[in-house]
Design an enzyme around this catalytic site. Structure first.
Site, PDB file in Angstrom:
ATOM      1  N   LYS A   1      -4.001   5.483  -0.091  1.00  0.00           N
ATOM      2  CA  LYS A   1      -4.058   6.030   1.267  1.00  0.00           C
ATOM      3  C   LYS A   1      -4.885   7.317   1.227  1.00  0.00           C
ATOM      4  O   LYS A   1      -4.572   8.248   0.493  1.00  0.00           O
ATOM      5  CB  LYS A   1      -2.656   6.321   1.784  1.00  0.00           C
ATOM      6  CG  LYS A   1      -2.623   6.889   3.211  1.00  0.00           C
ATOM      7  CD  LYS A   1      -1.194   7.116   3.662  1.00  0.00           C
ATOM      8  CE  LYS A   1      -1.109   7.689   5.071  1.00  0.00           C
ATOM      9  NZ  LYS A   1       0.281   7.914   5.495  1.00  0.00           N
TER      10      LYS A   1
ATOM     11  N   LYS B   1      -5.470   2.095   3.045  1.00  0.00           N
ATOM     12  CA  LYS B   1      -5.520   2.704   4.377  1.00  0.00           C
ATOM     13  C   LYS B   1      -6.453   3.907   4.330  1.00  0.00           C
ATOM     14  O   LYS B   1      -6.307   4.757   3.454  1.00  0.00           O
ATOM     15  CB  LYS B   1      -4.120   3.141   4.810  1.00  0.00           C
ATOM     16  CG  LYS B   1      -4.067   3.756   6.204  1.00  0.00           C
ATOM     17  CD  LYS B   1      -2.648   4.185   6.568  1.00  0.00           C
ATOM     18  CE  LYS B   1      -2.607   4.776   7.983  1.00  0.00           C
ATOM     19  NZ  LYS B   1      -1.260   5.210   8.372  1.00  0.00           N
TER      20      LYS B   1
END
Length: 325
Positions: free
Chosen positions: A198, A251
């Site tokens: 992420k 992400k």
């Protein structure tokens, strides 16, 4: 004479037979925002078509998702109060716990719950703070003090009926601590979808409005990944695999297609990609200007994520683009 003519396979009828990438409604996960501070649905201005819904509306909202053919939802919560540790994240009567119990009791949806503290802390960071972090820009979240809080949150969500928990804080060791806590509490069958890579991305802005989780000071560069780093993602993902992650999330999605592809090649686990709020908002903004066809670019974006190697896509376009609609 050159007889190699790829165009032969692009004719109507033939084209669909040889299509390499398939996008199905069952590949998609729809985020749902449940808000304990409201008694009515509240539109999210920066994410057209999405709302915060009160706990009493959670089931109805999920049923709307299911009607499109999408079978999985990811629940995010906006609590009625916040504190330094984010204690409402693991409360038995917390917003996500209440919504999860209702949705699992009354629908057939696969329920995935967000395991993070940023929506629940009064400082908006993803865990307990190091001493003096509010004043000293070199300090940030206390990694090890946060682990037990994340584990408590995951167990409370599993007790409420979550099928899968999704730790998103990028806290070192979070997957291992959560796996141990779930197993010790009797939830060995509850899967972990780890946000394994992420990034500290500028594409999260609308989500922070939606979930009321923006940092009150500083940023998240000390615990989320540097957008410049690709090789580091494989190290992060490998650690989560070793700790027991069942699904590996990258992400954001579109700006990190190279990472999605690398993770797909390197690891024998389902790969997820998060088609984040900024990606959603920018396509909507361009479509509102008449510059892009929203449905066409949304579908193409999701196909790109699948083509890069994502098995699962978390997307705010889920209901709009669900192939079964």
């Amino acid at each position: 004479m050159n007889t190699d003519r790829p165009r032969r396979l692009r004719r109507d009828g033939v084209r669909s037979l040889v299509s390499e990438t398939e996008l199905r409604a069952t590949d998609l996960i729809a985020p749902v925002f449940v808000d304990a501070t409201t008694d009515e649905r509240v539109p999210i201005e920066s994410m057209p078509g999405h709302e915060r819904v009160p706990v009493a509306e959670a089931v109805a909202r999920v049923e709307e998702v299911l009607a499109t053919g999408v079978e999985a939802v990811m629940l995010f919560g906006i609590p009625e109060s916040k504190d330094a540790e984010g204690s409402r994240a693991w409360a038995e009567d917390g917003v996500v716990q209440r919504a999860t119990r209702a949705v699992t009791a009354e629908t057939d949806a696969t329920v995935i719950t967000d395991v993070c503290l940023c929506e629940y802390t009064d400082h908006g960071h993803c865990g307990a703070l190091e001493p003096n972090a509010r004043e000293d820009p070199t300090l940030t979240v206390d990694n090890d003090a946060t682990l037990d809080l994340l584990a408590q949150t995951a167990v409370s969500q599993a007790e409420a009926g979550a099928d899968m928990v999704a730790p998103s804080s990028m806290t070192d060791g979070m997957v291992g601590r959560i796996r141990t806590a779930l197993d010790d509490a009797g939830f060995a069958d509850v899967a972990i979808m780890s946000y394994a890579a992420k990034y500290e991305s500028a594409f999260y802005g609308p989500f922070r409005d939606a979930a009321d989780g923006a940092p009150a000071f500083g940023d998240r560069r000390h615990y989320q990944m540097d957008p410049a780093n690709g090789r580091e993602a494989l190290r992060e993902v490998r650690l989560d695999v070793e700790q027991g992650a069942d699904v590996l999330m990258i992400k954001p999605g579109l700006p990190y297609l190279d990472v999605v592809s690398a993770v797909r090649r390197e690891f024998d686990r389902p790969v997820a990609a998060y088609n984040v709020s900024g990606e959603y908002a920018m396509l909507h903004a361009a479509a509102e200007k008449g510059w892009l066809d929203l449905d066409a670019v949304a579908r193409e974006s999701l196909l790109a994520l699948k083509r890069a190697g994502a098995d699962v896509i978390v997307t705010y376009f889920a209901e709009r683009i669900a192939p079964d609609r």
